[in-house]
Write a protein that holds these residues in place. Structure first.
Motif, short mmCIF file in Angstrom:
data_model
loop_
_atom_site.label_atom_id
_atom_site.label_comp_id
_atom_site.label_asym_id
_atom_site.label_seq_id
_atom_site.Cartn_x
_atom_site.Cartn_y
_atom_site.Cartn_z
N MET A 144 0.82 -1.22 0.00
CA MET A 144 0.00 0.00 0.00
C MET A 144 0.85 1.27 0.00
SD MET A 144 -3.16 -1.15 2.30
CE MET A 144 -2.17 -1.98 3.49
N ARG A 145 2.13 1.11 0.07
CA ARG A 145 3.10 2.21 -0.04
C ARG A 145 2.86 3.34 0.96
NH1 ARG A 145 2.73 3.92 -5.83
NH2 ARG A 145 0.55 3.53 -5.42
N GLY A 146 2.37 2.94 2.14
CA GLY A 146 2.21 3.93 3.22
C GLY A 146 3.54 4.54 3.61
N SER A 147 4.62 3.79 3.40
CA SER A 147 5.95 4.28 3.80
C SER A 147 6.42 5.45 2.94
CB SER A 147 6.98 3.16 3.74
OG SER A 147 7.06 2.67 2.42
N ILE A 148 5.76 5.66 1.79
CA ILE A 148 6.09 6.87 1.01
C ILE A 148 4.94 7.87 1.10
CG2 ILE A 148 7.84 5.88 -0.53
CD1 ILE A 148 5.55 5.73 -2.69
N GLY A 149 4.12 7.70 2.11
CA GLY A 149 3.08 8.68 2.39
C GLY A 149 1.79 8.52 1.59
N LYS A 150 1.63 7.36 0.93
CA LYS A 150 0.40 7.17 0.14
C LYS A 150 -0.78 6.84 1.05
CE LYS A 150 2.07 7.46 -4.08
NZ LYS A 150 1.76 8.62 -4.89
N LEU A 151 -1.94 7.38 0.68
CA LEU A 151 -3.17 7.04 1.40
C LEU A 151 -3.77 5.79 0.76
CD1 LEU A 151 -4.72 10.62 1.62
CD2 LEU A 151 -3.50 9.36 3.41
N LEU A 152 -4.74 5.18 1.43
CA LEU A 152 -5.31 3.94 0.88
C LEU A 152 -5.97 4.19 -0.48
CD1 LEU A 152 -6.86 2.12 3.97
CD2 LEU A 152 -4.58 1.93 3.00
N ASN A 153 -6.62 5.35 -0.63
CA ASN A 153 -7.30 5.59 -1.91
C ASN A 153 -6.31 5.95 -3.03
OD1 ASN A 153 -6.64 8.18 -1.32
ND2 ASN A 153 -8.73 8.91 -0.98
N GLU A 154 -5.02 5.99 -2.69
CA GLU A 154 -4.00 6.23 -3.72
C GLU A 154 -3.22 4.94 -4.02
OE1 GLU A 154 -2.91 10.85 -2.54
OE2 GLU A 154 -1.96 9.20 -1.46
N SER A 155 -3.71 3.84 -3.46
CA SER A 155 -2.97 2.58 -3.60
C SER A 155 -3.67 1.56 -4.48
CB SER A 155 -2.71 1.97 -2.21
OG SER A 155 -2.06 2.89 -1.40
N GLY A 156 -4.49 2.03 -5.40
CA GLY A 156 -5.14 1.18 -6.40
C GLY A 156 -5.94 0.04 -5.78
N GLY A 157 -5.87 -1.12 -6.45
CA GLY A 157 -6.66 -2.29 -6.06
C GLY A 157 -6.32 -2.77 -4.66
N PHE A 158 -5.03 -2.67 -4.28
CA PHE A 158 -4.62 -3.13 -2.95
C PHE A 158 -5.35 -2.31 -1.88
CE2 PHE A 158 -0.29 -4.02 -5.06
CZ PHE A 158 -0.70 -5.30 -5.45
N GLY A 159 -5.30 -0.98 -2.07
CA GLY A 159 -5.94 -0.07 -1.11
C GLY A 159 -7.45 -0.31 -1.04
N LYS A 160 -8.05 -0.56 -2.21
CA LYS A 160 -9.51 -0.77 -2.27
C LYS A 160 -9.92 -1.99 -1.43
CE LYS A 160 -11.24 1.16 -6.54
NZ LYS A 160 -11.02 0.92 -7.93
N LYS A 161 -9.12 -3.06 -1.56
CA LYS A 161 -9.39 -4.28 -0.81
C LYS A 161 -9.40 -3.99 0.69
CE LYS A 161 -7.56 -8.68 -2.54
NZ LYS A 161 -6.35 -9.48 -2.70
N VAL A 162 -8.41 -3.20 1.11
CA VAL A 162 -8.29 -2.89 2.54
C VAL A 162 -9.42 -1.97 2.99
CG1 VAL A 162 -6.79 -1.84 4.29
CG2 VAL A 162 -5.80 -3.27 2.51
N MET A 163 -9.75 -0.99 2.16
CA MET A 163 -10.83 -0.06 2.52
C MET A 163 -12.15 -0.80 2.72
SD MET A 163 -10.12 3.54 0.57
CE MET A 163 -9.86 2.93 -1.06
N LYS A 164 -12.40 -1.78 1.85
CA LYS A 164 -13.64 -2.57 1.97
C LYS A 164 -13.69 -3.30 3.31
CE LYS A 164 -15.14 -3.64 -2.69
NZ LYS A 164 -15.01 -4.59 -3.77
N ALA A 165 -12.55 -3.87 3.70
CA ALA A 165 -12.49 -4.59 4.99
C ALA A 165 -12.69 -3.60 6.14
CB ALA A 165 -11.17 -5.32 5.13
N LEU A 166 -12.10 -2.41 6.01
CA LEU A 166 -12.24 -1.41 7.09
C LEU A 166 -13.69 -0.91 7.18
CD1 LEU A 166 -8.90 0.58 6.61
CD2 LEU A 166 -9.40 -1.20 8.29
N ASP A 167 -14.36 -0.82 6.03
CA ASP A 167 -15.79 -0.45 6.04
C ASP A 167 -16.58 -1.46 6.87
OD1 ASP A 167 -15.28 1.70 4.42
OD2 ASP A 167 -15.95 0.75 2.56
#
Ligand SMILES: Cc1cc2nc3c(=O)[nH]c(=O)nc-3n(C[C@H](O)[C@H](O)[C@H](O)COP(=O)(O)O)c2cc1C
Length: 227
Positions: A144-167
């Motif tokens: 999810m590239r959080g280590s370079i300051g990316k937010l989940l909605n900037e991490s494409g499909g990977f971020g989307k998967k995680v956001m769905k679980a967090l929802d």
């Protein structure tokens, strides 16, 4: 109003996968009518007793405690362990509080998280009387590239998967139900389980180790204790 506290347990601070998860959670807490403040960066609260107490007060005031942290050596980073120890010494009653850890690892397979770390968090929670509402294991957190300051909605499909679980996590809080224990493989390395790919990757890695050793004057094939 139900109050949630977000404990951000990555020693990396702002640029971390854990922080990206916290930022999204805070956003959806608010959208769903849960009261929450900015994530508490654990690393800023472990140096002095006064700062630790500030964090304990925030925890005491919350109905829901969400710990978001990386996996370190199959368990928790030292700063998280210090917090757990401080909570255990705290005289507060935790009985009505709900607890949920969200742990991300470098390795993609979530069993790295669920085999040891989650049972430790579970034991911690139940021994303090916290209500274990579930856990979320995120294998392959670096994707999810959080280590370079990316937010989940900037991490494409990977971020989307995680956001769905967090929802779903937040939905469980809102409906006052248990989330349960869930594990997500953000990306898969299964392609490397194939015999040809495995051989190729070994060859690439060995070549790279040998090159680096040569550059630094090392001998990878040395057998100093063989005689
Ligand atoms: C000291 C240290 C120990 C680690 N131990 C593990 C480990 O045992 N298993 C694993 O899969 N990843 C391990 N990692 C990798 C982190 O869990 C991974 O990079 C994670 O995505 C970092 O999350 P963060 O950005 O929220 O800090 C370790 C990283 C560090 C720095």
């Amino acid at each position: 109003m139900t109050k949630a506290v977000l404990l951000m347990g990555s020693p990396r601070g702002r640029k971390s996968t854990s922080n990206a998860v916290c930022i999204y959670l805070q956003e959806i807490f608010e959208k769903n009518g849960l009261e929450s403040q900015d994530p508490i960066f654990i690393r800023n609260h472990v140096a002095t007793e006064e700062k630790m107490n500030d964090m304990l007060v925030a925890i005491d005031q919350a109905d829901i405690i969400v710990l978001v942290a990386p996996l370190y050596d199959d368990t928790s980073p030292a700063i998280v362990t210090r917090t757990m120890e401080a909570m255990a010494k705290n005289s507060s009653k935790y009985a009505n509080k709900r607890f949920l850890p969200i742990i991300n690892s470098g390795f993609p397979e979530p069993f790295h998280i669920t085999e040891i770390a989650i049972p430790i968090y579970h034991k911690f929670a139940t021994s303090l009387g916290l209500h274990w509402t579930g856990s979320l294991a995120l294998g392959g957190g670096e994707a999810m590239r959080g280590s370079i300051g990316k937010l989940l909605n900037e991490s494409g499909g990977f971020g989307k998967k995680v956001m769905k679980a967090l929802d779903r996590v937040v939905e469980s809080f809102v409906t006052n139900s248990d989330f349960g224990d869930e594990a997500l493989e953000i990306f898969s390395l299964k392609i490397y389980y194939n015999r040809v790919m495995r051989k190729f990757m070994l060859w690439i890695n060995n070549r790279s180790w040998k090159k680096t050793a040569k550059k630094n004057g090392g001998q990878v094939d040395a057998r100093p204790y063989s005689t």
